[in-house]
Scaffold this active site. Structure first.
Site, PDB file in Angstrom:
ATOM      1  CG  HIS A  40      -0.155   0.100   2.248  1.00 51.41           C
ATOM      2  ND1 HIS A  40       0.264  -0.973   3.099  1.00 51.41           N
ATOM      3  CD2 HIS A  40      -0.043   1.134   3.449  1.00 51.41           C
ATOM      4  CE1 HIS A  40       1.118  -0.421   4.445  1.00 51.41           C
ATOM      5  NE2 HIS A  40       0.771   0.602   4.585  1.00 51.41           N
ATOM      6  CG  ASP A  46       1.708   5.156   4.859  1.00 51.27           C
ATOM      7  OD1 ASP A  46       1.125   4.076   4.800  1.00 51.27           O
ATOM      8  OD2 ASP A  46       2.479   5.398   5.351  1.00 51.27           O
ATOM      9  CG  HIS A 105       5.079   1.001   3.237  1.00 55.19           C
ATOM     10  ND1 HIS A 105       4.418   2.118   2.731  1.00 55.19           N
ATOM     11  CD2 HIS A 105       4.257   0.820   4.272  1.00 55.19           C
ATOM     12  CE1 HIS A 105       3.608   2.725   3.464  1.00 55.19           C
ATOM     13  NE2 HIS A 105       3.637   2.020   4.558  1.00 55.19           N
ATOM     14  NE  ARG A 120       2.165   6.529   9.347  1.00 51.22           N
ATOM     15  CZ  ARG A 120       1.139   5.930   9.395  1.00 51.22           C
ATOM     16  NH1 ARG A 120       1.405   4.589   8.708  1.00 51.22           N
ATOM     17  NH2 ARG A 120      -0.014   6.335   9.568  1.00 51.22           N
TER      18      ARG A 120
END
Length: 281
Positions: free
Chosen positions: A96, A98, A257, A272
């Site tokens: 995917h 983000d 990723h 994150r």
């Protein structure tokens, strides 16, 4: 600062620099940003930094975004805590990009490892410029003007009650993006669909593609499955085995990723900072 390229397609490990200090040095940060555009994902081992320094470094790239489901650290807006310790379910173990469900998906992210299993929990990044460049020419022609919908509903919304899912969709309706986007800084063409969020093409049903009604759904879904499967090609990938204190920075516009979910019941705690992106074109 030393840069060591990790694979021919993507990724570099950088040593000899502290990211807390880089956030306070325009010259050092410029070196990192230049390396990011070249290698797409950068790996830093053993970064002893605070949450405030983590956020400060990420903000050098631009404003930070919040997440409607996961939320942010209350003392550090934009810092999302991705803690896996008591739930084997994961949203990250699919290729995917983000925030593809946003009108402006993230520009990139700075991810820090707080705690990780001794074995397992690796993350894979993929060069989606390469995934586009090596498509057959007839496929490039076929997808040149296609657009696709991306939604948060069938990922995060899938485990919600119908009422909660309806609220999520009302607040964050599906976004529409070009199947092939242009990187705003490098001008590269990027394959911009992902299995994590892309649901369907919105302009497939044209005389060029559909002769009979039966062509519409199978033809579109088979093509979309083929395109999303490009992320799984090993030659386009780099894989990272985490250690506490590691930080990874990636360009979300040109990569996808996949976080391997192979470590339960061991804990895995990551933090994150996602950087607000532009509207793809």
């Amino acid at each position: 600062m030393h840069i060591r390229q990790l694979t021919p397609a993507i990724g570099a490990e950088i040593s000899g620099i502290h990211l807390g200090e880089a956030a306070r040095s325009a010259e050092r940060f410029a070196e990192i940003r230049s390396a990011l555009l070249k290698h797409r994902v950068l790996f830093f081992r053993g970064q002893d930094i605070t949450r405030a320094e983590h956020v400060a470094f990420a903000r050098c790239f631009g404003p930070l975004e919040d997440h409607p489901v996961v939320g942010s650290d209350p003392d550090h807006p934009g810092l999302v805590r991705i803690y896996r310790s008591d739930n084997p379910h994961s949203y990250e173990n699919v290729y995917h990009c983000d925030g593809l469900w946003r009108p402006n998906p993230a520009m990139g992210a700075v991810l820090r490892c707080i705690e990780c299993p001794e074995i397992g929990g690796d993350t894979i990044w993929v060069n989606m410029v390469k995934a586009y460049e090596e498509l057959p020419d007839y496929v490039k022609d076929q997808i040149a003007n296609l657009r696709a919908k991306a939604s948060i509903e069938h990922s995060f919304g899938a485990v919600m009650t119908p009422e909660a899912r309806a609220r999520l969709v009302a607040e964050h309706p599906a976004a529409e993006h070009p199947v092939v986007r242009t990187h705003p800084e490098t001008g590269e063409k990027v394959l911009f669909v992902g299995a994590g969020f892309t649901s369907h093409f919105v302009n497939w049903s044209t005389p060029d593609n559909v002769r009979h009604g039966i062509d519409k759904s199978p033809g579109a879904s088979l093509l979309l499955n083929y395109l999303t499967s490009r992320a799984s090609i090993p030659e386009y990938q780099v894989r990272w085995s985490w250690k506490p204190g590691d930080i990874v920075v990636w360009d979300n516009r040109s990569t996808q990723h996949y976080a391997c979910n192979d470590y339960f019941p061991a804990p895995r705690k990551m933090e994150r900072a996602g950087i607000v992106g532009d509207i793809p074109y």
